[in-house]
Design a protein around this motif. Sequence first.
Motif, mmCIF file in Angstrom:
data_model
loop_
_atom_site.group_PDB
_atom_site.id
_atom_site.type_symbol
_atom_site.label_atom_id
_atom_site.label_comp_id
_atom_site.label_asym_id
_atom_site.label_seq_id
_atom_site.Cartn_x
_atom_site.Cartn_y
_atom_site.Cartn_z
ATOM 1 N N THR A 46 0.710 -1.044 0.323
ATOM 2 C CA THR A 46 0.091 0.019 0.288
ATOM 3 C C THR A 46 0.170 1.221 0.025
ATOM 4 O OG1 THR A 46 -1.820 -1.058 1.412
ATOM 5 C CG2 THR A 46 -1.976 1.477 1.237
ATOM 6 N N THR A 62 -3.849 6.470 -1.159
ATOM 7 C CA THR A 62 -3.448 4.558 -1.189
ATOM 8 C C THR A 62 -3.376 4.483 -3.117
ATOM 9 O OG1 THR A 62 -5.430 4.104 -0.020
ATOM 10 C CG2 THR A 62 -3.896 4.935 1.148
ATOM 11 N N ASN A 131 -2.073 -2.407 5.732
ATOM 12 C CA ASN A 131 -3.638 -1.618 4.517
ATOM 13 C C ASN A 131 -5.274 -0.935 5.114
ATOM 14 O OD1 ASN A 131 -5.077 -1.481 2.274
ATOM 15 N ND2 ASN A 131 -5.961 -3.515 3.280
ATOM 16 N N ASP A 132 -5.360 -2.079 6.653
ATOM 17 C CA ASP A 132 -6.274 -1.525 6.699
ATOM 18 C C ASP A 132 -5.788 -0.324 8.255
ATOM 19 O OD1 ASP A 132 -7.863 -2.881 6.623
ATOM 20 O OD2 ASP A 132 -8.065 -4.767 8.384
ATOM 21 N N LYS A 135 -6.283 3.050 5.552
ATOM 22 C CA LYS A 135 -6.976 4.109 4.969
ATOM 23 C C LYS A 135 -7.929 4.776 5.717
ATOM 24 C CE LYS A 135 -8.725 -0.878 3.757
ATOM 25 N NZ LYS A 135 -9.694 -2.417 3.541
#
Length: 354
Positions: A46, A62, A131-132, A135
């Motif tokens: 990412t 992203t 990644n989470d 976000k």
Amino acid sequence: MPNKWIYLCILILTLTGCVDKEILDDVSLESGIGFDYQGERQILGTSLVPSYQPDKSIKNVTHQAVSAMNRELIMEIQRQSADPLVAGSIEVVLFGKTLAQKGIIDLIDALQRDSTIGERIYLVVVDGKANDLLKHDYGTRGNATYISNLIMQNIEERDLPKSNLHMFIFNFFQEGKDGFLPSVRRIGKDKMEINGVCLFKNDKVVDFIPASKMFFFKLLTDEYSEGTYKVELNGEEAAVRSITSTHRFDLTKKKPWEITIHITVKGQIREYSGDKLSPKAIKQIEKNLEKKINAECLKLIHQFKKQEIDPIGLGNYVKSQTRGFDTNKWKREYQNLTVKFETKVEIIDAGVIE
């Protein structure tokens, strides 16, 4: 002589003409990268790119890609960006916990080989998926700056030991020392926190120090310039602040090995839940904190031995004091190493006392 100067000028002009130019308006500056384990040797990458809005706010953009190699990840992400991605502004690199448990040295090696990436960027393990975490929006200056400032502030003023790309690589290749990295987790819509320190064996996370024990870990691995710790005294609490500390190793015995760790702590009592402090009470606070440091640091040593890791570098110290040091032999002898502590706590200011 004049001809020599002419030739030199021509050579300089020729060399400068070979340098690739990158105009800021024509490129996307990466500020952070996240890596997560995707399964079957696949990695989810990412890329975090700040987008500056007309109202001067920052939008976190992203790009993602899945690949087995770091370079392929970059190529895949490039296909999603309208402008070339430039890594020279990267501030943080995040590793999902699952990936960090499987090994991250290949990714770190690729980072250090990129001449545009600074050696002092922060490496962070995410309690969950990188990644989470990326976000969501944190702060007003972009996610990478938020995370970078979070790490820096906790190093300079709290309980997080110094760590960055350069230090992790240095520890990885050192004999008798293992690496560690800060761990972060998301705790709200727009907040995250440092929840501890991940301990590595080679390039894999094998253990964890929670935030409640980071104070003692930093005493063993770094030096305090600022810090705070609460000490109990007869059912009351005293907040010792503005803590400064130093530590040093002393090889007191050989075969069987014995190391004495000397820790010096100086601080000020800024808060006390009881009545006014007496000189006697201050001395007792010093003694209580000394005992607490000795006991908790010894627990950490036992924890390190159990996992066969050495994040504070005892083996590296013994190596520096021993001719013909045998690394393989030391790995066996490390389990029988005796570690003692001599801690000196000094309260240099306690406000109003009676």
